[in-house]
Design an enzyme around this catalytic site. Structure first.
Site, PDB file in Angstrom:
ATOM      1  N   GLU A 105       0.838  -1.206   0.000  1.00  0.00           N
ATOM      2  CA  GLU A 105       0.000   0.000   0.000  1.00  0.00           C
ATOM      3  C   GLU A 105       0.871   1.254   0.000  1.00  0.00           C
ATOM      4  O   GLU A 105       0.523   2.273  -0.593  1.00  0.00           O
ATOM      5  CB  GLU A 105      -0.927  -0.019   1.223  1.00  0.00           C
ATOM      6  CG  GLU A 105      -1.983  -1.117   1.102  1.00  0.00           C
ATOM      7  CD  GLU A 105      -2.805  -1.274   2.364  1.00  0.00           C
ATOM      8  OE1 GLU A 105      -2.227  -1.739   3.366  1.00  0.00           O
ATOM      9  OE2 GLU A 105      -3.992  -0.941   2.355  1.00  0.00           O
ATOM     10  N   GLU A 125      -4.013  -9.363   3.294  1.00  0.00           N
ATOM     11  CA  GLU A 125      -4.666  -9.115   4.589  1.00  0.00           C
ATOM     12  C   GLU A 125      -5.839 -10.047   4.848  1.00  0.00           C
ATOM     13  O   GLU A 125      -6.115 -10.411   5.994  1.00  0.00           O
ATOM     14  CB  GLU A 125      -5.143  -7.668   4.672  1.00  0.00           C
ATOM     15  CG  GLU A 125      -4.036  -6.663   4.930  1.00  0.00           C
ATOM     16  CD  GLU A 125      -3.383  -6.119   3.663  1.00  0.00           C
ATOM     17  OE1 GLU A 125      -3.503  -6.773   2.605  1.00  0.00           O
ATOM     18  OE2 GLU A 125      -2.769  -5.050   3.733  1.00  0.00           O
TER      19      GLU A 125
HETATM   20  N1  CAA Z   1       4.491  -8.182  11.167  1.00  0.00           N
HETATM   21  C1  CAA Z   1       5.219  -8.663  12.201  1.00  0.00           C
HETATM   22  N2  CAA Z   1       6.053  -9.714  12.092  1.00  0.00           N
HETATM   23  C2  CAA Z   1       6.147 -10.299  10.876  1.00  0.00           C
HETATM   24  C3  CAA Z   1       5.433  -9.847   9.779  1.00  0.00           C
HETATM   25  C4  CAA Z   1       4.565  -8.732   9.943  1.00  0.00           C
HETATM   26  N3  CAA Z   1       3.849  -8.215   8.919  1.00  0.00           N
HETATM   27  N4  CAA Z   1       5.722 -10.636   8.718  1.00  0.00           N
HETATM   28  C5  CAA Z   1       6.621 -11.536   9.160  1.00  0.00           C
HETATM   29  N5  CAA Z   1       6.872 -11.338  10.458  1.00  0.00           N
HETATM   30  C6  CAA Z   1       7.825 -12.075  11.304  1.00  0.00           C
HETATM   31  C7  CAA Z   1       7.418 -13.526  11.481  1.00  0.00           C
HETATM   32  O1  CAA Z   1       6.520 -13.683  12.569  1.00  0.00           O
HETATM   33  C8  CAA Z   1       8.764 -14.188  11.732  1.00  0.00           C
HETATM   34  O2  CAA Z   1       9.093 -13.944  13.073  1.00  0.00           O
HETATM   35  P1  CAA Z   1       9.928 -15.034  13.904  1.00  0.00           P
HETATM   36  O3  CAA Z   1      11.222 -15.195  13.170  1.00  0.00           O
HETATM   37  O4  CAA Z   1      10.045 -14.432  15.250  1.00  0.00           O
HETATM   38  O5  CAA Z   1       9.103 -16.286  13.875  1.00  0.00           O
HETATM   39  C9  CAA Z   1       9.722 -13.373  10.869  1.00  0.00           C
HETATM   40  O6  CAA Z   1       9.059 -12.136  10.599  1.00  0.00           O
HETATM   41  C10 CAA Z   1      10.059 -14.023   9.549  1.00  0.00           C
HETATM   42  O7  CAA Z   1       8.847 -14.380   8.911  1.00  0.00           O
HETATM   43  P2  CAA Z   1       8.709 -15.728   8.081  1.00  0.00           P
HETATM   44  O8  CAA Z   1       9.277 -16.871   8.847  1.00  0.00           O
HETATM   45  O9  CAA Z   1       7.291 -15.810   7.652  1.00  0.00           O
HETATM   46  O10 CAA Z   1       9.681 -15.416   6.862  1.00  0.00           O
HETATM   47  P3  CAA Z   1       9.565 -15.871   5.351  1.00  0.00           P
HETATM   48  O11 CAA Z   1      10.773 -15.371   4.679  1.00  0.00           O
HETATM   49  O12 CAA Z   1       9.213 -17.311   5.247  1.00  0.00           O
HETATM   50  O13 CAA Z   1       8.284 -15.089   4.766  1.00  0.00           O
HETATM   51  C11 CAA Z   1       6.913 -13.197   4.360  1.00  0.00           C
HETATM   52  C12 CAA Z   1       8.323 -13.713   4.653  1.00  0.00           C
HETATM   53  C13 CAA Z   1       6.419 -13.707   2.997  1.00  0.00           C
HETATM   54  C14 CAA Z   1       6.961 -11.703   4.342  1.00  0.00           C
HETATM   55  C15 CAA Z   1       5.944 -13.707   5.454  1.00  0.00           C
HETATM   56  O14 CAA Z   1       6.500 -13.428   6.722  1.00  0.00           O
HETATM   57  C16 CAA Z   1       4.579 -13.086   5.432  1.00  0.00           C
HETATM   58  O15 CAA Z   1       3.734 -13.493   4.663  1.00  0.00           O
HETATM   59  N6  CAA Z   1       4.338 -12.084   6.303  1.00  0.00           N
HETATM   60  C17 CAA Z   1       3.043 -11.491   6.482  1.00  0.00           C
HETATM   61  C18 CAA Z   1       2.666 -10.613   5.326  1.00  0.00           C
HETATM   62  C19 CAA Z   1       1.333  -9.975   5.582  1.00  0.00           C
HETATM   63  O16 CAA Z   1       0.349 -10.626   5.863  1.00  0.00           O
HETATM   64  N7  CAA Z   1       1.280  -8.638   5.484  1.00  0.00           N
HETATM   65  C20 CAA Z   1       0.110  -7.905   5.775  1.00  0.00           C
HETATM   66  C21 CAA Z   1       0.166  -7.404   7.182  1.00  0.00           C
HETATM   67  S1  CAA Z   1      -1.331  -6.616   7.675  1.00  0.00           S
HETATM   68  C22 CAA Z   1      -1.267  -5.084   6.954  1.00  0.00           C
HETATM   69  O17 CAA Z   1      -0.329  -4.737   6.303  1.00  0.00           O
HETATM   70  C23 CAA Z   1      -2.475  -4.278   7.230  1.00  0.00           C
HETATM   71  C24 CAA Z   1      -2.550  -2.993   6.530  1.00  0.00           C
HETATM   72  O18 CAA Z   1      -3.360  -2.831   5.684  1.00  0.00           O
HETATM   73  C25 CAA Z   1      -1.726  -1.882   6.916  1.00  0.00           C
END
Ligand code: CAA
Length: 690
Positions: A105, A125
């Protein structure tokens, strides 16, 4: 330097760098840092443009999800994005890794987006039970059109860079140095000196949208939401992009976001997000433990399960040899794999080229000795201990030193299987769930002698396959099937007391399961559990009687239900219902009307009772691991967060009391609460190993 965000100059361009490992989430310090840097860049007359970049493995992965349960802290992401969008100086975002959620975004509010070829963007999301709450439902449709945005936002699908370019979400793909490319892009934009077009003002793709087509697509995409609220709310907000002024629609998006974020479904889905990641951590594993390299795999047994596992390897880009005894068996296995891939290609989930590539990674063989080159062998033959022991002794003789030997057993003692080899340290269980190429759960069964590097290899492999790996201990059925057996006992019992397969299944599908216990058994094949029962010396009057007639479920078009030619839809079978009545009569069970609530509680509460024992014995390391097992292996409705979180939400005391009542009423001792559940109900704390 402003905390995790800093700014440097490259001539007339200010380069903002975000460095907040591991995934550059947009936490408060990151948002504040971007705001300060932007203000500086805007105030400095010598700055003509701004490039927004991230260090580390990825561009921002979105809002910091851990902040959702805390009071909001200014600046909010929306404010930061609005400032960028209103900037009279052009801002380009340079995307690498995965720019997701708020992390996409933010670039959507920039004037330009360039991306590395391997980057992907997306608004996932919905998978957290919310909607993009920082303008994503309004800006993405303006860039790529209403229906294209709807499809991506309601499914949360990632959009690879090339596709994003074709859709108009990204302006250029940069080969080579991304930041240098972004700066060159910005300089040429500055040189062209076109007036800036903030995304909010680009209405050409939304003003003439075909709302009837949009509504039809929206209905189709949200049809399988199984009670989840977020998909329909996402669709509503995207629609507003065509029908409301930008600021009003943005405000409505924020309202929906807050309602969903504060609701229980999103809390449950966030619980699962962190639970999935916690499950990949093994407490006693020394830091820095490395997995073994896996470049070649072998799967023994070309049945539906073996074939599905071979597909998992191919999908992860790993070559795999699929071995069975006869040309006929291995040929049938490959035919099934081809048909599965063809279905994916027809529905557009993979391209024809990808299908061909994946098929080419699977080598059929009837030569057992071909296991010799494999770094990992997964055995997926019948659930028969004597057979598995023989096979593992043979594998021990044929495999190279250091090769990992895995069994896909769903119930058997992995220690006993490991003991058939001279290398028990290399043996473990890798329990895939049917259909293996679809279901995300991978139970990693840690046997007594399994070493840490073998476990690490299995976790890494599972992640590479896109699975949700959960490490569990040895016991009959491990975590998932052990709880399933507790449910299975009640399936038998409830049928004998007068419920029909249709009633049983409705009690769970109405709760949000994709299918009930009877349809699920029909899908898995009733013969599989029949064999397991015989192996364990157990009987189940109804299920055994159905199997004795050769009705094994979908594969024979009959099981608990009937299946029309070519259909997977269960149809009530009066003959089976009559058979159940006859068996009930022989057991002197008097049929009675059973309420849906009783059916539900008697199917679900015994599983929670069993789960408490599983935790107390240390077969699962954490309560949340059990939630991951059931959400990703058995379709437990994610909006309730899995059985353990559901138990906490409902109140463990209430579950305890219900089980007491049912065990008194039915005189069925298997319904009585065990000591672990009793302790949980009393102390309020889930059990753990003493
Ligand atoms: N917030 C906080 N922590 C997060 C995070 C986030 N958005 N995304 C990942 N992390 C953390 C994980 O919990 C993990 O923590 P630990 O090592 O302590 O377990 C660490 O980052 C690494 O994450 P992954 O093991 O998942 O790493 P990966 O390389 O396999 O994957 C990724 C990376 C594809 C980014 C995956 O982490 C992911 O899908 N993250 C979430 C993405 C998401 O859903 N974003 C939307 C958030 S909501 C939002 O943005 C609302 C809005 O409109 C403003």
């Amino acid at each position: 330097m402003t905390g995790p965000v800093s700014m440097r100059r490259d001539g007339e361009i200010a380069v903002i760098e975000i460095d907040s490992p591991p995934v550059n989430a947009l936490s408060h310090p990151v948002r504040a840092g971007i705001a300060v840097c932007m203000a500086e860049a805007l105030a400095d007359d010598s700055v003509k443009g701004v490039a927004l970049t991230c260090l580390g493995r990825t561009f921002c992965a979105g809002a910091d999800i851990t902040e959702f349960d805390k009071p909001p802290m200014a600046p909010m992401l929306t404010e930061v994005i609005n400032t960028i969008e209103a900037s009279p100086k052009p801002v380009v975002a340079a995307l690498h890794g995965t720019a997701l959620g708020g992390g996409f975004e933010l670039p959507l509010g920039c004037h330009f987006r360039v991306a590395a070829p391997s980057a992907a963007v997306g608004l996932p999301e919905v998978k957290l039970g919310i909607l993009p709450g920082a303008g994503g439902t309004q800006r993405l449709p303006r860039l790529i059109g209403l229906e294209a945005a709807l499809q991506r936002i309601v499914t949360g699908a990632q959009i690879p860079a090339q596709e994003a370019l074709a859709l108009g979400a990204v302006d250029e793909i940069i080969e080579g140095d991304l930041t240098a490319g972004a700066l060159a892009f910005l300089r040429s934009a500055l040189a062209e000196n076109h007036p800036l077009r903030p995304t909010r003002d680009r209405n050409d793709k939304t003003s003439n949208a075909n709302l009837a087509a949009f509504d039809a697509l929206s209905t189709k995409l949200t049809a399988k939401s199984r009670g989840l609220k977020a998909p329909a709310m996402c669709a509503e907000s995207v629609r507003n992009a065509a029908t409301m002024p930008f600021d009003d629609a943005l405000q409505r998006e924020r309202q929906i976001f807050e309602t969903l974020r504060d609701g229980d479904q999103s809390k449950a889905q966030r619980h699962i997000f962190f639970a999935e990641r916690a499950a990949q951590k093994i407490e006693d594993m020394p830091r820095g433990t490395k997995g073994r390299p896996i470049t070649q795999a072998a799967v023994l047994g070309a049945g539906a399960m073996g074939g599905g596992i071979a597909m998992c390897f191919a999908d992860a880009g790993l070559p795999v040899t699929l071995i069975d005894q006869s040309e006929e068996a291995v040929g049938a296995g490959v035919d099934l794999i081809r048909a599965n891939y063809q279905r994916s290609a027809t529905s557009g989930r993979v391209s024809e080229a990808e299908m061909a590539q994946r098929l080419a990674l699977i080598t059929p063989s009837t030569t057992f000795a071909d296991v010799a080159t494999a770094d990992i062998v997964i055995e997926a033959v019948f659930e028969d201990m004597a057979l598995k022991k023989r096979l593992f002794a043979d594998l021990d003789a044929a495999c190279k030193p250091g090769a990992i030997l895995a069994t896909n057993t769903s119930t058997l003692d992995v220690d006993a299987i490991a003991a058939a080899t001279q290398r028990p340290q290399d043996v473990l269980g890798l329990h895939f769930f049917s259909p293996a190429n679809v279901m995300r759960l991978l139970e990693i069964v840690r046997a007594q002698h399994t070493t840490h590097d073998v476990l690490k290899t299995a976790i890494d492999l599972g992640r590479k396959m896109g699975k949700a790996p959960v490490t569990v201990g040895v016991c009959h059925g491990f975590v998932g099937n052990r709880m399933l057996h507790a449910r299975g006992r009640q399936v038998e019992q409830l049928l004998l007391e007068g419920a029909t397969p249709t009633h049983l299944d409705a009690a769970l599908t109405n709760f949000g399961f994709p299918m009930g216990p009877c349809a699920m058994s029909d899908l898995a094949g009733l013969d599989v559990s029949w064999r397991v029962r015989r192996e364990a010396g157990l009987t189940a009057a109804v299920a055994d009687a159905i199997c004795e007639r050769g009705w094994f479920g979908q594969k024979t078009s009959r099981g608990y239900f009937r299946y029309e030619q070519g259909s997977r839809r269960p149809v009530a079978d009066p003959e089976v219902e009559a058979l159940i009545s006859t068996i009930a009569q022989t057991q002197n069970a008097a049929p009675r009307a059973i309420s849906e609530r009783e059916v539900f509680e008697r199917l679900v509460f015994p599983m929670i009772n069993e789960a408490a024992d599983i935790l107390a014995e240390g077969v699962a390391a954490r309560a949340s691991d059990i939630d991951v097992v059931w959400v990703f292996g058995y379709g437990w409705p994610i909006g309730t967060g899995g059985p353990m979180r559901y138990a906490e939400t409902l109140g463990v005391k209430a579950i305890f009391s219900s089980l007491m009542r049912y065990s008194d009423q039915t005189e069925d001792p298997s319904l009585a609460p065990g000591s672990a559940l009793t302790q949980w109900a009393t102390s309020g704390e889930p059990p753990s190993v003493a």
